[in-house]
Design a protein around this motif. Sequence first.
Motif, mmCIF file in Angstrom:
data_model
loop_
_atom_site.group_PDB
_atom_site.id
_atom_site.type_symbol
_atom_site.label_atom_id
_atom_site.label_comp_id
_atom_site.label_asym_id
_atom_site.label_seq_id
_atom_site.Cartn_x
_atom_site.Cartn_y
_atom_site.Cartn_z
ATOM 1 N N ILE A 40 0.837 -1.195 0.000
ATOM 2 C CA ILE A 40 0.000 0.000 0.000
ATOM 3 C C ILE A 40 0.871 1.244 0.000
ATOM 4 O O ILE A 40 1.755 1.398 0.842
ATOM 5 C CB ILE A 40 -0.945 0.011 1.212
ATOM 6 C CG1 ILE A 40 -1.960 -1.118 1.083
ATOM 7 C CG2 ILE A 40 -1.656 1.360 1.321
ATOM 8 C CD1 ILE A 40 -2.950 -1.177 2.214
ATOM 9 N N LYS A 41 0.622 2.113 -0.957
ATOM 10 C CA LYS A 41 1.345 3.375 -1.066
ATOM 11 C C LYS A 41 0.339 4.490 -1.265
ATOM 12 O O LYS A 41 -0.662 4.332 -1.969
ATOM 13 C CB LYS A 41 2.347 3.338 -2.227
ATOM 14 C CG LYS A 41 3.481 2.331 -2.034
ATOM 15 C CD LYS A 41 4.437 2.351 -3.225
ATOM 16 C CE LYS A 41 5.643 1.460 -2.980
ATOM 17 N NZ LYS A 41 5.260 0.055 -2.714
ATOM 18 N N VAL A 42 0.586 5.613 -0.628
ATOM 19 C CA VAL A 42 -0.240 6.807 -0.788
ATOM 20 C C VAL A 42 0.689 7.952 -1.138
ATOM 21 O O VAL A 42 1.644 8.226 -0.404
ATOM 22 C CB VAL A 42 -1.031 7.134 0.499
ATOM 23 C CG1 VAL A 42 -1.884 8.385 0.290
ATOM 24 C CG2 VAL A 42 -1.896 5.958 0.926
ATOM 25 N N ASP A 43 0.443 8.584 -2.259
ATOM 26 C CA ASP A 43 1.311 9.671 -2.723
ATOM 27 C C ASP A 43 1.488 10.728 -1.639
ATOM 28 O O ASP A 43 0.520 11.205 -1.043
ATOM 29 C CB ASP A 43 0.716 10.327 -3.974
ATOM 30 C CG ASP A 43 0.835 9.440 -5.209
ATOM 31 O OD1 ASP A 43 1.606 8.470 -5.159
ATOM 32 O OD2 ASP A 43 0.135 9.726 -6.200
ATOM 33 N N GLY A 44 2.758 11.076 -1.404
ATOM 34 C CA GLY A 44 3.066 12.130 -0.452
ATOM 35 C C GLY A 44 3.308 11.652 0.963
ATOM 36 O O GLY A 44 3.630 12.468 1.836
ATOM 37 N N TYR A 45 3.181 10.339 1.206
ATOM 38 C CA TYR A 45 3.330 9.819 2.558
ATOM 39 C C TYR A 45 4.349 8.684 2.590
ATOM 40 O O TYR A 45 4.348 7.796 1.732
ATOM 41 C CB TYR A 45 1.981 9.333 3.103
ATOM 42 C CG TYR A 45 1.001 10.459 3.263
ATOM 43 C CD1 TYR A 45 1.004 11.251 4.406
ATOM 44 C CD2 TYR A 45 0.094 10.767 2.246
ATOM 45 C CE1 TYR A 45 0.112 12.317 4.545
ATOM 46 C CE2 TYR A 45 -0.789 11.822 2.368
ATOM 47 C CZ TYR A 45 -0.776 12.589 3.525
ATOM 48 O OH TYR A 45 -1.632 13.641 3.645
ATOM 49 N N SER A 46 5.196 8.708 3.610
ATOM 50 C CA SER A 46 6.220 7.685 3.780
ATOM 51 C C SER A 46 5.624 6.456 4.454
ATOM 52 O O SER A 46 4.534 6.528 5.048
ATOM 53 C CB SER A 46 7.358 8.235 4.646
ATOM 54 O OG SER A 46 6.905 8.422 5.987
ATOM 55 N N PRO A 47 6.323 5.321 4.405
ATOM 56 C CA PRO A 47 5.848 4.126 5.126
ATOM 57 C C PRO A 47 5.643 4.395 6.617
ATOM 58 O O PRO A 47 4.692 3.872 7.207
ATOM 59 C CB PRO A 47 6.954 3.103 4.873
ATOM 60 C CG PRO A 47 7.544 3.513 3.558
ATOM 61 C CD PRO A 47 7.504 5.008 3.565
ATOM 62 N N ASP A 48 6.520 5.181 7.238
ATOM 63 C CA ASP A 48 6.358 5.487 8.659
ATOM 64 C C ASP A 48 5.063 6.269 8.917
ATOM 65 O O ASP A 48 4.351 6.008 9.898
ATOM 66 C CB ASP A 48 7.548 6.298 9.168
ATOM 67 C CG ASP A 48 8.784 5.443 9.404
ATOM 68 O OD1 ASP A 48 8.648 4.193 9.407
ATOM 69 O OD2 ASP A 48 9.883 6.011 9.557
ATOM 70 N N LEU A 53 2.342 6.195 7.088
ATOM 71 C CA LEU A 53 1.216 5.286 6.889
ATOM 72 C C LEU A 53 1.074 4.336 8.067
ATOM 73 O O LEU A 53 -0.046 4.017 8.500
ATOM 74 C CB LEU A 53 1.398 4.498 5.591
ATOM 75 C CG LEU A 53 1.401 5.322 4.294
ATOM 76 C CD1 LEU A 53 1.549 4.408 3.085
ATOM 77 C CD2 LEU A 53 0.127 6.157 4.169
ATOM 78 N N THR A 54 2.185 3.889 8.603
ATOM 79 C CA THR A 54 2.139 3.016 9.773
ATOM 80 C C THR A 54 1.521 3.742 10.967
ATOM 81 O O THR A 54 0.720 3.172 11.723
ATOM 82 C CB THR A 54 3.552 2.523 10.132
ATOM 83 O OG1 THR A 54 4.071 1.773 9.032
ATOM 84 C CG2 THR A 54 3.523 1.638 11.371
#
Length: 359
Positions: A51-59, A61-62
């Motif tokens: 899952i990826k959301v433009d403009g947001y890092s994995p941290d 999103l977590t």
Amino acid sequence: MKPKGLMVGVAVVTPGLMLGLVVSLLLLLGGSKSAVADCGPGVTLSISEDIKVDGYSPDQLTNAAAIMNAGKALNLSAKGQMISVMVALGESGLHVLDHGDGPAPDSRGLFQQRDNGAWGSYADRMDPTTSATNFIKALQAVEGWELLEPTIAGTKVQRNADPYHYQKYWPEAVKLVQALSDGKFSLEGSGCAIPGQSGAGDDYPWKDSPTWLQVGAGSAAASPLGMFYRECVDFALWRVNQQMGSTGAPFKFLNGTFRPDGQGLGSALTWKAGWDAKGWPTGSVPRIGAVVWYAPGVGGADPAFGHVAVVKEVKDNGTYVEEGYNGNPPPDDHNYYTRTVSSNVPSAFLYLPIQEEKK
């Protein structure tokens, strides 16, 4: 030909359309719906490395996922999850910050919670799940929080000096919760509504003003609300202002400033989207004072622009009385009207947040 702006909310195209289709629909009384609207369940997480959301890092999103999970554990609604993510965006950008700011140097974590004993230990404030849990418990303790604008609800907990500080983060919070949820959902059915106020009949202030048909689609036909005079949208926005305590210029709610994302509220076509962008509740149960929204072609509404009106009275037989402007064919168009409608005909009812917050 209609002007190509977003200020038109015409309800009738041909004389027979509204009178023929709507009147026949009014006679078909559907089963009455529950008088208590459901504020909606929370959503379950579906987060993975894919899952990826433009403009947001994995941290980031977590951290958003931790907030949503904390809400789910506390039976928080989807709207509450979005409010929680919105506040964390506005406070920390979804980062676990180990510093505060000038006015609050002891603030820490996702929610910038202070070292005043109300938010637990330093470790609690730095832990995404614990800090989110403490924020959500405080949110749930705010009376009527589901009925407030999201930014107002968040401010009730955070006590931010600017109650509209979080407003610009609402669209991103909605996007994030939708992206991280395990299924599609919307704010439709969030449904928490407050009792409104019945209008005093045709008290529209500009009932004698010229319509755009009479003077052309220029500024002379635009009301102080930014809609064309005597259109359905102008009357409905007047009633929204009136119910929220704004009865004279400068009006609080305008076509060009209603939505937090900067888009115009626009024609009747876009009013449901405008309510969603603002975080105001919607649902399928009529409430006095709610805006009635007809999608294009529904109930005999204009096939391009739809129609809006206002609930004036709710009856016990599955119908309600709506009031509005420009809901009849010529020569009685662009005038005030009332009619009884089956509650299952409109596409949605658009509710108002708690009024005391807007006085």
